[in-house]
Design a protein around this motif. Structure first.
Motif, short mmCIF file in Angstrom:
data_model
loop_
_atom_site.label_atom_id
_atom_site.label_comp_id
_atom_site.label_asym_id
_atom_site.label_seq_id
_atom_site.Cartn_x
_atom_site.Cartn_y
_atom_site.Cartn_z
N ASP A 273 -13.18 10.48 -1.49
CA ASP A 273 -13.26 10.88 -2.89
C ASP A 273 -12.78 12.33 -3.02
O ASP A 273 -12.31 12.94 -2.05
N THR A 274 -12.91 12.90 -4.18
CA THR A 274 -12.44 14.27 -4.43
C THR A 274 -13.14 15.29 -3.54
O THR A 274 -12.53 16.22 -3.00
N THR A 278 -11.47 17.69 -0.67
CA THR A 278 -11.63 19.15 -0.76
C THR A 278 -12.16 19.72 0.55
O THR A 278 -11.72 20.77 1.02
N GLN A 279 -13.13 18.99 1.16
CA GLN A 279 -13.69 19.46 2.42
C GLN A 279 -12.64 19.46 3.53
O GLN A 279 -12.53 20.44 4.27
#
Length: 490
Positions: A273-274, A278-279
């Motif tokens: 997921d988003t 991002t991580q």
């Protein structure tokens, strides 16, 4: 109260010219000197006699003011310093392998002052590179897995829609087949039973042995045969087989549907997921930054600690083999080519100073030209709580013999006047009302207020109050007051 202007802080700069005497005129010069001595002695004895007799008053010496050039100056001392001072700090964390200088060493621009342990720096760089490779591998692996999981999820979504439709279609077809088979079997049996009943009734009405009787009896036999084989006909078998095939297909579709539902559930939980993306992006960027920083630190450490200009190491805190942190103070380097003299001026001298004023700087018996390059805009308190102003003199010429930290004698040329009216400094007096001179007018002492300008060690400029004809009394005379009688000796 008598005050000598300029004494102790100025340098005489009056223009003068000495005369030499030729060897052939020495005898004549001696004769002139002898005559002058006799005349002066006569005058002195005569005046002394007059003074003793009480006829001429106190004997005083007097001069007239003269026109000339005067140079005011300030004499003081200061300390030789480098104009450029650089405190050298450790550029990166690490361990110093070697330190090549100590305090007091002279260095040239580009000289290496210290070096890092590059083996440890290479190890640190290698670790950051491995961490970067690991991060990139994990990042790309996650992208591949995410792509596969997304594909599986898309496949499951598509297949589930198709399977639902296929199951629904096959169930409808199955229902149709089952209904058709039952209807067909029921209709065939009813028709054969009705035909058999009708033929049996008709046969009873006919006479045996007749041709019609034989025909009806033959048809009744055929109907009986049809009734016997109706339940095991190929048509029924084909219909039943088709029904079985449809049921098997439905079971297969439902099994495949269960697999797709499981695949969908697993893929949905595995797709990034988003927040996951991002991580991973942040982890990769952090690893890149860490490696880039380690690479830059390695390059800085490889260059070592280098002198940026010619100078002298005035402080050395670096220790070979010792660990250092970035920003640790290592060395202090003062320039040896660009030099200055630093001193503190009194508030009175500071008022006379200006940027660009020339100066003579004496260091270890040798004189160098300089000029005022800096005057602090804030005074500090010195001894006895007196205000002092920091001043710097830039050396216009230097050589390799100058040693930092030595004392330098300074003569700073402040103001200059040409064609000024000059009197000896010992003639000028001062009290609460200001400067004044004692002038002899017709054998009487007169107090003459004056306005003075600049001064040297020997002369003072008088701006107002006297003329070149006035007889100005020199020296200090106890009890000299205005109105008393004097005898003037030129």
């Amino acid at each position: 109260m008598k005050r000598r202007r300029g004494a102790g802080n100025t340098l005489p700069q009056e223009d003068g010219q000495g005369t030499g005497m030729k060897r052939g005129r020495r005898k004549r010069g001696k004769m002139y000197i002898l005559i002058a001595v006799v005349i002066v002695s006569f005058v002195v004895l005569r005046l002394a006699g007059l003074a003793a007799a009480g006829d001429g008053g106190t004997v005083v010496t007097a001069v007239c003011a003269e026109r000339g050039d005067i140079q005011e100056s300030i004499r003081t001392s200061g300390t030789v310093l480098g104009e450029e001072v650089k405190v050298i700090y450790a550029p990166v964390d690490g361990t110093l392998a070697e330190v090549y200088v100590t305090a007091g060493d002279a260095v040239k621009a580009g000289d290496r002052l210290a070096c890092y342990d590059m083996e440890k720096m290479e190890k640190r760089l290698r670790q950051s590179l491995l961490q970067l490779e690991k991060s990139e591998a994990g990042y790309h692996g996650a992208l591949v897995d995410n792509s596969q999981n997304q594909a599986k999820l898309n496949e499951a979504n598509v297949n589930l829609g198709v399977l639902d439709q296929q199951i629904a279609d096959n169930k409808a077809y199955l229902k149709q087949l089952q209904g058709g088979l039952k209807t067909s079997q029921r209709q065939t049996q009813n028709d054969l039973a009705a035909a058999s009943y009708e033929l049996t009734r008709k046969l009873q009405e006919l006479t045996p042995g007749t041709e019609e009787y034989g025909q009806v009896n033959s048809e009744l036999s055929r109907i009986s045969y049809l009734q016997s084989v109706a339940s095991s006909s190929d048509y029924v078998a084909r219909m039943e087989q088709e029904i079985a095939d449809v049921q098997e297909r439905i079971a297969g579709y439902e099994t495949y549907k269960a697999q797709m539902e499981s695949q969908k559930t697993a893929s949905e939980s595995a797709v990034m997921d988003t927040y996951d993306r991002t991580q991973y992006d942040a982890d990769k960027e952090l690893a890149v930054m860490t490696y880039t920083e380690a690479e830059a630190e390695y390059d800085l450490a490889k260059q070592g600690i280098v002198a940026g200009f010619d100078g002298v190491v005035t402080e050395c805190e670096a220790v070979a083999g010792g660990p250092v942190m970035e920003g640790t103070r290592l060395l202090t380097l003062e320039s040896s080519g660009n030099l200055k003299i630093s001193f503190q001026a009194s508030q009175y001298d500071a008022l006379k100073l200006a940027l660009g004023q020339k100066a003579d700087v004496e260091i270890a018996g040798k004189v160098y030209p300089g000029e005022v390059s800096k005057i602090d805009r804030m005074a500090v308190k010195g001894e006895a709580n007196t205000p002092l102003v920091g001043v710097e003199i830039h050396l216009l010429e230097t050589d390799d013999t100058i040693i930092l930290g030595l004392e330098a004698k300074l003569t700073i040329y402040t103001s200059r006047a040409e064609g000024a009216l000059l009197v000896p400094v010992e003639a000028v007096n001062a009290d609460r009302d200001g400067d004044f001179l004692y002038v002899a007018e017709d054998g009487i002492v007169t107090r003459r207020p004056v306005i003075c300008g600049i001064s040297s060690d020997t002369y003072t400029e008088v701006l107002e109050g006297i003329t070149e004809e006035d007889q100005i009394i020199l020296g200090s005379y106890t009890g000299l007051t205005e109105g008393m009688s004097v005898t003037v000796v030129p």
